[in-house]
Design an enzyme around this catalytic site. Structure first.
Site, PDB file in Angstrom:
ATOM      1  N   GLY A  26       8.802   1.019   3.281  1.00 15.77           N
ATOM      2  CA  GLY A  26       7.645   1.799   3.736  1.00 15.77           C
ATOM      3  C   GLY A  26       6.397   1.564   2.901  1.00 15.77           C
ATOM      4  O   GLY A  26       5.474   2.368   2.931  1.00 15.77           O
ATOM      5  N   ASP A  30      -2.512   0.104   7.547  1.00 23.30           N
ATOM      6  CA  ASP A  30      -1.888  -0.745   6.530  1.00 23.30           C
ATOM      7  C   ASP A  30      -2.667  -2.045   6.356  1.00 23.30           C
ATOM      8  O   ASP A  30      -2.996  -2.454   5.242  1.00 23.30           O
ATOM      9  CB  ASP A  30      -0.438  -1.070   6.918  1.00 23.30           C
ATOM     10  CG  ASP A  30       0.377   0.177   7.170  1.00 23.30           C
ATOM     11  OD1 ASP A  30      -0.062   1.258   6.741  1.00 23.30           O
ATOM     12  OD2 ASP A  30       1.438   0.072   7.808  1.00 23.30           O
ATOM     13  N   TYR A  58       8.970   6.120  15.975  1.00 22.47           N
ATOM     14  CA  TYR A  58       7.523   5.915  15.770  1.00 22.47           C
ATOM     15  C   TYR A  58       6.803   5.764  17.114  1.00 22.47           C
ATOM     16  O   TYR A  58       5.798   6.418  17.377  1.00 22.47           O
ATOM     17  CB  TYR A  58       7.291   4.675  14.900  1.00 22.47           C
ATOM     18  CG  TYR A  58       5.833   4.411  14.558  1.00 22.47           C
ATOM     19  CD1 TYR A  58       5.299   4.816  13.338  1.00 22.47           C
ATOM     20  CD2 TYR A  58       4.980   3.753  15.446  1.00 22.47           C
ATOM     21  CE1 TYR A  58       3.968   4.583  13.014  1.00 22.47           C
ATOM     22  CE2 TYR A  58       3.655   3.519  15.140  1.00 22.47           C
ATOM     23  CZ  TYR A  58       3.147   3.931  13.922  1.00 22.47           C
ATOM     24  OH  TYR A  58       1.829   3.704  13.613  1.00 22.47           O
ATOM     25  N   SER A 106       4.624  -1.289   3.219  1.00 18.55           N
ATOM     26  CA  SER A 106       3.852  -2.281   3.985  1.00 18.55           C
ATOM     27  C   SER A 106       4.043  -3.717   3.526  1.00 18.55           C
ATOM     28  O   SER A 106       3.076  -4.492   3.442  1.00 18.55           O
ATOM     29  CB  SER A 106       2.355  -1.937   3.968  1.00 18.55           C
ATOM     30  OG  SER A 106       2.131  -0.838   4.763  1.00 18.55           O
ATOM     31  N   ARG A 165       0.837  -1.206   0.000  1.00 18.16           N
ATOM     32  CA  ARG A 165       0.000   0.000   0.000  1.00 18.16           C
ATOM     33  C   ARG A 165       0.869   1.253   0.000  1.00 18.16           C
ATOM     34  O   ARG A 165       1.993   1.253   0.472  1.00 18.16           O
ATOM     35  CB  ARG A 165      -0.958   0.024   1.193  1.00 18.16           C
ATOM     36  CG  ARG A 165      -0.308   0.259   2.564  1.00 18.16           C
ATOM     37  CD  ARG A 165      -0.312   1.736   2.989  1.00 18.16           C
ATOM     38  NE  ARG A 165       0.499   1.991   4.160  1.00 18.16           N
ATOM     39  CZ  ARG A 165       1.772   2.344   4.132  1.00 18.16           C
ATOM     40  NH1 ARG A 165       2.426   2.465   2.995  1.00 18.16           N
ATOM     41  NH2 ARG A 165       2.436   2.573   5.252  1.00 18.16           N
TER      42      ARG A 165
HETATM   43  C1  GLA Z   1       3.038   2.945   9.613  1.00 18.16           C
HETATM   44  C2  GLA Z   1       2.032   2.241  10.525  1.00 18.16           C
HETATM   45  C3  GLA Z   1       0.614   2.767  10.277  1.00 18.16           C
HETATM   46  C4  GLA Z   1       0.570   4.290  10.322  1.00 18.16           C
HETATM   47  C5  GLA Z   1       1.676   4.900   9.471  1.00 18.16           C
HETATM   48  C6  GLA Z   1       1.740   6.399   9.617  1.00 18.16           C
HETATM   49  O1  GLA Z   1       2.800   2.604   8.283  1.00 18.16           O
HETATM   50  O2  GLA Z   1       2.058   0.855  10.315  1.00 18.16           O
HETATM   51  O3  GLA Z   1      -0.263   2.196  11.207  1.00 18.16           O
HETATM   52  O4  GLA Z   1       0.621   4.764  11.643  1.00 18.16           O
HETATM   53  O5  GLA Z   1       2.944   4.350   9.780  1.00 18.16           O
HETATM   54  O6  GLA Z   1       0.583   6.963   9.110  1.00 18.16           O
END
Ligand code: GLA
Length: 328
Positions: free
Chosen positions: A109, A157, A205, A111, A12
């Site tokens: 990044g 995600d 994060y 997913s 994604r």
């Molecule tokens: C990562 C996390 C999501 C979201 C994004 C930021 O992808 O897995 O849950 O918090 O960062 O939007």
């Protein structure tokens, strides 16, 4: 003869709405063409044997799993986390022998871990002959991600990957878990561009998640807050974090309206404002990502660009006039 099964799940990219999901805010990701595929056969044992085309070392998991977070090799933690969570739901999964391959760049990044979780969950549910709604699959895979990576991620995600449709953005209310499928206008092309490898494990994060918890202890749910509420925060760092989340939720709403109105200039401006907010107020960008956004915006036809996903590296995403979604 045992039937061979295939399940795949896409990566994604998030068009807008970052660092809003874990406070029940709004997000608008879309699935990519790149996918992770699981192929194999159920077996009569209580063992999952998997090889990966993209990761070293094969995986052998004895069911039931006691501690998925210590599984070796490390990529096996995502698989083990999903099987563990299925067991928590009372779902008994038989053994499985198979292989995994992916076209999603790992650690970029986009997913790849959530796609692996969803593909494994669908495989396991199929051989257990259990049907679950997409939202339940997403929630169990989110818990698996928490176990496997230790990162307290939101639902974006996993839910986008479980419920998203091709060439369609998924507007998710991460509090109610309502989703709206929004077809991408054919005039717009979405471009994701890889900038640098990153992992959210060990990144800041979880510090951002903690900041949001502290904010909510003081002013209540961020998803309901306005700028006036944020101004009550005496700590300037918390104020800036809150300002990002509150303004980002507005931007997601306005972005969805702009797409519906075919007002692509406004949609692009909202993406740029999102990047500024993530860079300055939320501090999840870095100079390479900022530069990459500037470079993309200097190229012909781009209307907007921003860092996408968790940040601290990874990919940027932009929109420009055209007709299909690509990874470049
Ligand atoms: C990562 C996390 C999501 C979201 C994004 C930021 O992808 O897995 O849950 O918090 O960062 O939007």
């Amino acid at each position: 003869m045992t039937e061979t099964i295939h399940y795949s799940a896409p990566g994604r990219v998030n068009l807008i709405g970052d660092h809003t999901d874990y406070t029940g805010g709004l997000v608008m990701p879309m699935t990519l063409d790149a996918r992770t595929t699981v192929t194999g056969q159920a077996n009569a044992s209580r063992v999952w044997n998997l090889v990966s085309h993209d990761e070293p070392d094969s995986l052998s998991i004895d069911l039931p799993i006691k501690d998925p977070s210590s599984m070796q090799p490390r990529w096996g933690r995502y698989v083990a986390g999903v099987l563990f969570e299925l067991k928590q739901l009372g779902i008994n999964v038989p053994g499985f022998t198979g292989e995994i391959s992916t076209t999603i760049p790992i650690g970029s990044g986009l997913s790849s871990s959530a796609a692996l979780e969803i593909a494994i969950a669908r495989t396991a549910l199929s051989i257990a002959k259990v049907v679950l709604p997409d939202v339940d699959i997403a929630l169990l895979c989110q818990r698996a991600e928490h176990i496997a990576s230790g990162v307290p991620c939101g639902i974006m995600d996993q839910f986008c990957i479980a419920a998203g449709q091709p060439n369609t953005a998924t507007l998710i209310d991460c509090h109610t878990l309502d989703i709206q499928h929004i077809a991408m206008p054919s005039e717009i092309e979405v471009v994701s561009r890889f900038i640098s490898h990153r992992t959210l494990a060990g990144s800041e994060y979880s510090d951002r998640v903690t900041d949001c918890r502290h904010i909510e202890e003081k002013i209540g749910p961020l998803r309901l807050a306005n700028l006036g509420d944020a101004k009550k925060l005496s700590d300037q760092r918390l104020f800036r974090r809150a300002r990002h989340v509150i303004s980002e939720n507005h931007r997601v709403r306005n972005f969805a309206s702009a797409l519906a109105d075919k007002d692509f200039r406004t949609a692009g401006e909202l993406m740029l404002a999102s990047h500024e907010s993530l860079a300055n107020d939320y501090e999840t960008s870095n100079s390479a990502m900022d530069q990459a956004v500037k470079t993309m915006m200097s190229e012909p036809g781009f209307l907007g660009a921003r860092i996408t996903g968790g940040g601290f590296g990874g990919c940027i995403v932009g929109i420009r006039h055209s007709s299909s979604s690509t990874i470049k």
